[in-house]
Design an enzyme around this catalytic site. Structure first.
Site, mmCIF file in Angstrom:
data_model
loop_
_atom_site.group_PDB
_atom_site.id
_atom_site.type_symbol
_atom_site.label_atom_id
_atom_site.label_comp_id
_atom_site.label_asym_id
_atom_site.label_seq_id
_atom_site.Cartn_x
_atom_site.Cartn_y
_atom_site.Cartn_z
ATOM 1 C CE1 TYR A 1 -27.898 51.679 13.375
ATOM 2 C CE2 TYR A 1 -27.579 50.871 11.149
ATOM 3 C CZ TYR A 1 -27.067 51.328 12.338
ATOM 4 O OH TYR A 1 -25.708 51.434 12.487
ATOM 5 C CG ASP B 1 -20.467 47.586 14.651
ATOM 6 O OD1 ASP B 1 -20.266 48.813 14.612
ATOM 7 O OD2 ASP B 1 -21.589 47.086 14.834
ATOM 8 C CD GLN C 1 -22.162 40.085 14.341
ATOM 9 O OE1 GLN C 1 -21.580 39.014 14.542
ATOM 10 N NE2 GLN C 1 -23.454 40.221 14.516
ATOM 11 C CB SER D 1 -21.314 46.286 18.225
ATOM 12 O OG SER D 1 -22.279 46.247 17.231
ATOM 13 N NE ARG E 1 -25.902 48.398 13.283
ATOM 14 C CZ ARG E 1 -26.789 48.886 14.107
ATOM 15 N NH1 ARG E 1 -28.072 48.714 13.901
ATOM 16 N NH2 ARG E 1 -26.395 49.544 15.161
HETATM 17 P P1 NAD Z 1 -29.277 51.821 17.931
HETATM 18 O O1 NAD Z 1 -28.183 52.302 18.800
HETATM 19 O O2 NAD Z 1 -29.423 52.438 16.579
HETATM 20 O O3 NAD Z 1 -30.661 52.036 18.693
HETATM 21 C C1 NAD Z 1 -30.868 51.522 19.985
HETATM 22 C C2 NAD Z 1 -32.229 50.876 20.084
HETATM 23 O O4 NAD Z 1 -33.240 51.873 20.176
HETATM 24 C C3 NAD Z 1 -32.614 49.996 18.904
HETATM 25 O O5 NAD Z 1 -32.910 48.703 19.359
HETATM 26 C C4 NAD Z 1 -33.844 50.702 18.320
HETATM 27 O O6 NAD Z 1 -34.770 49.789 17.761
HETATM 28 C C5 NAD Z 1 -34.396 51.385 19.547
HETATM 29 N N1 NAD Z 1 -35.335 52.480 19.273
HETATM 30 C C6 NAD Z 1 -35.292 53.426 18.292
HETATM 31 N N2 NAD Z 1 -36.361 54.242 18.376
HETATM 32 C C7 NAD Z 1 -37.110 53.814 19.443
HETATM 33 C C8 NAD Z 1 -38.313 54.249 20.059
HETATM 34 N N3 NAD Z 1 -38.991 55.277 19.573
HETATM 35 N N4 NAD Z 1 -38.766 53.572 21.130
HETATM 36 C C9 NAD Z 1 -38.099 52.513 21.624
HETATM 37 N N5 NAD Z 1 -36.941 52.047 21.101
HETATM 38 C C10 NAD Z 1 -36.451 52.687 20.018
HETATM 39 O O7 NAD Z 1 -29.220 50.242 17.776
HETATM 40 P P2 NAD Z 1 -27.961 49.280 17.973
HETATM 41 O O8 NAD Z 1 -27.733 49.047 19.389
HETATM 42 O O9 NAD Z 1 -26.819 49.798 17.207
HETATM 43 O O10 NAD Z 1 -28.423 47.880 17.338
HETATM 44 C C11 NAD Z 1 -29.684 47.571 16.839
HETATM 45 C C12 NAD Z 1 -29.670 46.139 16.237
HETATM 46 O O11 NAD Z 1 -28.665 45.955 15.252
HETATM 47 C C13 NAD Z 1 -29.482 45.055 17.250
HETATM 48 O O12 NAD Z 1 -30.435 44.078 17.014
HETATM 49 C C14 NAD Z 1 -28.108 44.515 16.974
HETATM 50 O O13 NAD Z 1 -27.991 43.168 17.314
HETATM 51 C C15 NAD Z 1 -27.980 44.729 15.503
HETATM 52 N N6 NAD Z 1 -26.566 44.870 15.135
HETATM 53 C C16 NAD Z 1 -26.029 44.029 14.214
HETATM 54 C C17 NAD Z 1 -24.682 44.163 13.862
HETATM 55 C C18 NAD Z 1 -24.051 43.264 12.845
HETATM 56 O O14 NAD Z 1 -24.653 42.327 12.401
HETATM 57 N N7 NAD Z 1 -22.810 43.548 12.429
HETATM 58 C C19 NAD Z 1 -23.916 45.157 14.438
HETATM 59 C C20 NAD Z 1 -24.508 46.013 15.373
HETATM 60 C C21 NAD Z 1 -25.836 45.855 15.710
#
Ligand code: NAD
Length: 374
Positions: free
Chosen positions: A229, A129, A126, A132, A121
């Site tokens: 994460y 990915d 991006q 995403s 990430r």
């Molecule tokens: P994910 O699919 O791993 O998890 C989904 C969400 O569930 C996350 O926001 C996590 O904090 C939340 N979660 C986990 N346990 C929880 C709990 N007990 N109660 C409530 N919520 C809980 O996450 P994701 O969608 O893949 O992305 C998370 C972050 O990563 C985002 O901020 C995203 O912008 C960032 N991201 C960055 C890049 C990059 O820079 N290349 C790529 C993908 C995602």
């Protein structure tokens, strides 16, 4: 280089790893692209559309024969790769923590497995990915599917016959899927609230016009969390979160859960006892159902009715939007390989930061740090 694209064989998989657009772009880089006949059918892409883009189509064996790179959505069985060049790359989803046997078979066959779900990430990755690109579509689909099951309307409507109230929608887990779920529910006219364990999401929730509902008395994860994460939370946090959810959920008509912790089962966020407090006719869509589920009693690809509440979730949500999901997945593949294209060598050369992150097998071994000792 010969790039092969096989028809997906996993049950319920409708996506395809290359589209005519990306096939054409790969050909533009000097490659030959071979697509298995019917590979795009479930995503509404005909063989002739691939042919027009310059790809050849044929059976699996002829596509794979002498291939340097095989692209997949879900990694194909090693048996299907017979005839590919020794050391060929296979870029796809490998479900690396759950598929040791398959990885061992890939290693034994001498292939280089490149796991698209291990894409780091970082800003420059991006556009590569798939987690995403697919989560975004899944967040959208969860809301429209739940809306379809909900026996009432989303927006407030003032009609001559009386007022229809706006639906109240609660999104739990505000990563990529959760943000799109919030945006979609808002667009449909619902009153939206959302929660996460990462404090950075508070501002994101509010910027979409939704209400942030957060545990206040126990500290969650400051900022983004490592790589964006979440991790497993303390028992004290879990208890505070359960109390907060109990207070909020009884007033909700729709709940979309998307909480995931990489490499672990999804955290259970809604118990049967909490479901019992909801109004009959409410709908819960559990986007984490395939990873164990955020909701007690949820079952993949089934609508379970408990206390009059419909609980649902798909084992493969992006597969319910095959055309868009394939288009984005295919672009992720192209953005990945083309970013590393060495024009003189006529093939991609991965760097350490991304190459070592995604590479699972090489030279007969499982080589990924995250899998060592797993
Ligand atoms: P994910 O699919 O791993 O998890 C989904 C969400 O569930 C996350 O926001 C996590 O904090 C939340 N979660 C986990 N346990 C929880 C709990 N007990 N109660 C409530 N919520 C809980 O996450 P994701 O969608 O893949 O992305 C998370 C972050 O990563 C985002 O901020 C995203 O912008 C960032 N991201 C960055 C890049 C990059 O820079 N290349 C790529 C993908 C995602």
């Amino acid at each position: 280089m010969k790039i092969a694209v096989l028809k997906e064989r996993a049950a319920g998989e409708t996506r395809v790893a290359a589209t005519p657009e990306t096939a054409k772009k790969f050909i533009g880089l000097g490659n030959e692209v071979a697509v298995e006949s019917g590979a795009g059918e479930a995503a509404s892409i005909t063989d002739s559309a691939y042919a027009e883009a310059g790809a050849t189509t044929g059976d699996a064996a002829s596509c794979v024969k002498d291939a340097d790179i095989v692209l997949g959505v879900q990694a194909p069985d090693v048996a299907l790769l017979k005839g590919a060049k020794p050391g060929a790359w296979v870029a796809a989803l490998f479900d690396p923590f759950q598929s040791r046997e398959r990885l061992e078979a890939y290693a034994k066959a001498g292939f280089e497995a490149l796991s698209m779900e291990f894409m780091p990430r970082i800003t420059r990755a991006q556009s590569m990915d798939v987690l995403s690109s697919q989560s975004n579509l899944a967040g959208y689909k969860a809301v429209v599917t739940a809306a379809d099951e909900y026996g009432r309307a989303f927006p407030m409507m003032m009609t001559a016959a009386g007022t229809v109230n706006a639906a109240k929608c609660f999104v739990m887990g505000v990563g990529v899927a959760g943000l799109q779920a919030i945006a979609t529910a808002k667009r449909l006219g619902a009153q939206v609230s959302a929660t996460d364990v990462r404090s950075a999401t508070k501002e994101q929730i509010e910027s979409l016009g939704a209400k942030a509902i957060f545990v206040e008395d126990v500290e969650g994860i400051e900022g983004e969390g490592s790589g964006g994460y979440a991790t497993e939370m303390s028992d004290e946090y879990k208890a505070a979160q359960a109390k907060l959810v109990s207070e909020h959920i009884a007033k909700q008509d729709l709940v979309i859960t998307t909480a995931l912790i990489p490499g672990r089962a999804a955290p259970v966020l809604i118990t049967d006892e909490q479901i019992a407090t909801m109004k009959p006719g409410s709908v819960i869509f559990d986007l984490a159902v395939a990873q164990g589920g955020n909701v007690e009693g949820s079952k993949p690809d089934e609508i379970v009715v408990k206390h009059g509440v419909k609980i649902m979730g798909y084992s493969n949500t992006p597969a319910h939007l095959p055309a868009d999901a394939s288009a984005l997945f295919a672009r992720n593949h192209f953005n990945f390989l083309s970013a590393f294209w060495d024009k003189e060598a006529g093939k991609p050369e991965l760097d350490e930061e991304i190459g070592d992150a995604v590479r699972l097998t090489k030279g007969g071994e499982i080589v990924n740090e995250r899998l060592k000792g797993a």
